[in-house]
Scaffold this motif. Structure first.
Motif, PDB file in Angstrom:
ATOM      1  N   ARG A 219       0.695  -1.192   0.134  1.00  0.00           N
ATOM      2  CA  ARG A 219       0.169   0.049   0.071  1.00  0.00           C
ATOM      3  C   ARG A 219       0.863   1.266  -0.143  1.00  0.00           C
ATOM      4  O   ARG A 219       0.268   2.370  -0.227  1.00  0.00           O
ATOM      5  CB  ARG A 219      -0.819   0.202   1.091  1.00  0.00           C
ATOM      6  N   THR A 220       2.208   1.129   0.329  1.00  0.00           N
ATOM      7  CA  THR A 220       2.827   2.447   0.676  1.00  0.00           C
ATOM      8  C   THR A 220       4.116   2.529  -0.309  1.00  0.00           C
ATOM      9  O   THR A 220       4.836   3.733  -0.230  1.00  0.00           O
ATOM     10  CB  THR A 220       3.255   2.751   2.187  1.00  0.00           C
TER      11      THR A 220
ATOM     12  N   VAL B  46       2.261   7.848  -1.761  1.00  0.00           N
ATOM     13  CA  VAL B  46       0.944   7.397  -2.310  1.00  0.00           C
ATOM     14  C   VAL B  46      -0.132   8.367  -2.092  1.00  0.00           C
ATOM     15  O   VAL B  46      -0.315   8.457  -0.972  1.00  0.00           O
ATOM     16  CB  VAL B  46       0.862   5.709  -1.881  1.00  0.00           C
TER      17      VAL B  46
ATOM     18  N   ASN C 245      -2.560   7.344   0.561  1.00  0.00           N
ATOM     19  CA  ASN C 245      -2.029   7.317   1.916  1.00  0.00           C
ATOM     20  C   ASN C 245      -2.490   8.412   2.548  1.00  0.00           C
ATOM     21  O   ASN C 245      -1.598   9.069   2.931  1.00  0.00           O
ATOM     22  CB  ASN C 245      -0.666   6.809   2.027  1.00  0.00           C
TER      23      ASN C 245
ATOM     24  N   PHE D 243       1.138   4.251  -9.253  1.00  0.00           N
ATOM     25  CA  PHE D 243       1.480   3.233  -8.242  1.00  0.00           C
ATOM     26  C   PHE D 243       0.224   2.213  -8.309  1.00  0.00           C
ATOM     27  O   PHE D 243      -0.844   2.703  -8.489  1.00  0.00           O
ATOM     28  CB  PHE D 243       1.341   3.854  -6.859  1.00  0.00           C
ATOM     29  N   ASP D 244       0.356   1.034  -8.527  1.00  0.00           N
ATOM     30  CA  ASP D 244      -0.490   0.040  -8.470  1.00  0.00           C
ATOM     31  C   ASP D 244      -1.085  -0.450  -6.992  1.00  0.00           C
ATOM     32  O   ASP D 244      -0.401  -1.443  -6.228  1.00  0.00           O
ATOM     33  CB  ASP D 244       0.012  -1.024  -9.166  1.00  0.00           C
ATOM     34  N   HIS D 245      -1.996   0.238  -6.401  1.00  0.00           N
ATOM     35  CA  HIS D 245      -2.470  -0.269  -4.893  1.00  0.00           C
ATOM     36  C   HIS D 245      -3.215  -1.326  -4.890  1.00  0.00           C
ATOM     37  O   HIS D 245      -4.240  -1.531  -5.826  1.00  0.00           O
ATOM     38  CB  HIS D 245      -3.106   1.125  -4.687  1.00  0.00           C
TER      39      HIS D 245
ATOM     40  N   HIS E  70      -7.065   0.159  -4.412  1.00  0.00           N
ATOM     41  CA  HIS E  70      -7.520   1.532  -5.243  1.00  0.00           C
ATOM     42  C   HIS E  70      -7.135   1.330  -6.745  1.00  0.00           C
ATOM     43  O   HIS E  70      -7.548   2.145  -7.472  1.00  0.00           O
ATOM     44  CB  HIS E  70      -7.100   2.660  -4.526  1.00  0.00           C
TER      45      HIS E  70
END
Length: 161
Positions: free
Chosen positions: A26-27, A119, A122, A144-146, A149
């Motif tokens: 996630r980050t 991100v 975040n 960024f591939d979360h 999301h």
């Protein structure tokens, strides 16, 4: 809470939450599923940078790495990355590490601090950094591939010292 320079002996304790945070995805855009030895150079900075740990009650609860953002003619701008053990989030560890990094960068003569990839979803990090005087200069869309999301932006954030 004490913040001190990280030693090689600290790395296994930091790796415990480093690997958890990287697996959550996630980050950080760091590689996932790194072994203890593979991950170490991704976090444990060498001079002129440094890595620190936040210690509370004898336990390492967070870590930050910092140093010049670029070599040569870009070395007057610092950068940093932060990890807080998920079991200790929301207890001021990130803020203490952020304040430590700002003080260290100022003492080392940096003119500013640039975060290259925050991100955008975040929210706790964006809120913390803006409360410490950082501004979002721009956002790289879909960088960024979360895991929840999908494709989200990465903020470039900056604070003058």
């Amino acid at each position: 809470m004490d913040i001190r320079i990280a030693t090689r002996e600290d790395w296994p304790a930091v790796y415990r939450f480093y690997s958890t945070i990287m697996a959550e995805g996630r980050t950080y855009p760091f590689p996932e599923q790194q072994s203890l030895d593979e991950a170490e150079p991704w976090w444990m900075e060498r001079p002129p940078g440094r890595t620190v740990v936040a210690v509370r009650g004898g336990e390492i609860v967070g870590s930050a790495k910092m140093g010049p953002n670029r070599p040569g003619r870009g070395a007057h701008i610092g950068t940093a990355s932060f990890l807080v053990d998920p079991a200790h989030q929301g207890r001021g560890v990130g803020r203490a590490l952020g304040e430590h990094v700002i003080g260290w960068c100022r003492a080392e003569g940096f003119r500013g601090i640039q975060f290259n990839a925050v991100v955008e979803v975040n929210a706790p990090a964006v809120h913390l950094w803006t409360s410490l005087g950082f501004a979002v200069l721009g956002t790289v869309p879909e960088a960024f591939d979360h895991p929840e999301h999908g494709l989200v932006g990465l903020h470039l954030m900056y604070r003058r010292l």
